[in-house]
Design a protein around this motif. Structure first.
Motif, short mmCIF file in Angstrom:
data_model
loop_
_atom_site.label_atom_id
_atom_site.label_comp_id
_atom_site.label_asym_id
_atom_site.label_seq_id
_atom_site.Cartn_x
_atom_site.Cartn_y
_atom_site.Cartn_z
N GLN A 24 -0.93 13.48 -2.97
CA GLN A 24 -2.11 12.63 -3.23
C GLN A 24 -3.14 13.33 -4.11
O GLN A 24 -3.69 12.71 -5.02
CB GLN A 24 -2.76 12.22 -1.91
CG GLN A 24 -1.91 11.32 -1.03
CD GLN A 24 -1.83 9.87 -1.50
OE1 GLN A 24 -1.12 9.57 -2.45
NE2 GLN A 24 -2.54 8.98 -0.83
N ALA A 74 0.78 6.41 -5.76
CA ALA A 74 0.21 7.10 -4.60
C ALA A 74 1.25 7.05 -3.48
O ALA A 74 2.09 6.15 -3.45
CB ALA A 74 -1.07 6.41 -4.17
N VAL A 95 -6.80 4.65 -6.87
CA VAL A 95 -5.43 4.83 -7.39
C VAL A 95 -5.39 4.35 -8.84
O VAL A 95 -4.84 5.01 -9.72
CB VAL A 95 -4.42 4.05 -6.51
CG1 VAL A 95 -3.05 4.01 -7.17
CG2 VAL A 95 -4.33 4.68 -5.12
N SER A 110 1.26 1.99 -5.25
CA SER A 110 1.32 2.87 -4.09
C SER A 110 2.50 2.53 -3.18
O SER A 110 2.89 1.37 -3.08
CB SER A 110 0.02 2.75 -3.28
OG SER A 110 0.01 3.67 -2.20
#
Ligand code: G3P
Length: 244
Positions: free
Chosen positions: A67, A83, A103, A111
């Motif tokens: 991350q 992510a 993000v 993600s």
């Protein structure tokens, strides 16, 4: 349903005409998790290897860096970066949470959601899927079985990745050990949502595992230890992409 129709569904969902965000398939998605082998410089090297192999072999590879490295790695490579987790919160007073907006600002294409190592509540998954679509971000929602995959398909994520938790990190590929879960998840999910990308994961380590997944109808695989923990990650990835 014809291929073109499926593409149209996906494009409409992502508001294409806007930013044209999508995942080309078949695809290998590498989740770098929080392994020591994917921290800092090692994570940068892994990202570069993924990009080089994708270009050299003309295949689709996406990565989920640690991350804290998402922005850096997304600025270094042209392959899609995701992510590993995102929270169902608006930007604001939340300490240690990850917003979809951050993000996007980081250059992420989307993600993973609800990974078995970072589960969410149903309402949170639904919130994230809908908000991500509004922001032109892609969601890859992880599920643990066919019933959960079907339920998630109703929420219309961009992709579903079915992963039996007991096979994760074992080197025993879901596509070989439990082909039924892959085949049936693909069938059931596509019945609910023909536009959904369906991946499978857990224990995938070589080209044969990937080939088996594709033959079972999956659009690709989600994997981690087979590359991140390999003595030679480039060789491991070259073997994996031979199955695409
Ligand atoms: O996110 C991918 C993952 O859970 C599968 O892990 O190590 O079995 O490839 P691995």
């Amino acid at each position: 349903m014809e291929m073109m129709a499926v593409e149209e569904i996906r494009e409409e969902r992502m508001g294409i005409g806007g930013e044209g965000v999508k995942l080309e398939t078949p695809v290998i998605v590498l989740n770098e998790k929080a392994y020591a082998e994917s921290m800092g410089e090692k994570g940068f090297e892994l990202a570069e290897i993924c990009e080089e192999v994708a270009v050299e072999k003309g295949v689709n590879i996406a990565i989920c860096p640690q991350q804290v490295e998402l922005a850096m790695i997304a600025s270094m490579v042209n392959i899609p970066c995701f992510a590993q987790h995102v929270d169902a919160v608006e930007p604001g007073s939340h300490t240690g949470f990850v917003t979809l907006e951050s993000v996007k600002e980081s250059g992420g294409k989307g993600s993973l959601v609800n990974h078995s190592e970072h589960r969410l509540k149903i309402a949170e998954i639904d919130y994230i899927i809908k908000k991500a679509a509004r922001l032109n971000l892609l969601t890859i929602v992880c599920t643990n079985n066919i019933a959960v995959s079907k339920a998630v398909a109703e929420m219309k994520p961009y992709a579903i990745a079915v992963e039996p938790p007991e096979l994760i990190g074992t080197g025993r590929a879901v596509s070989k050990v439990d082909p039924g879960i892959v085949e049936n998840t693909v069938r059931e999910v596509k019945q609910v949502d023909a536009g959904s990308v369906v991946l499978c994961g857990a224990g995938v380590t070589n080209g044969e595992d990937v080939r088996a997944a594709i033959e079972l109808g999956a659009d690709g695989v989600l994997l981690a230890s087979g590359v991140v923990k390999a003595k030679d990650p480039r060789a491991a990835l070259l073997d994996l992409v031979s199955g695409l």
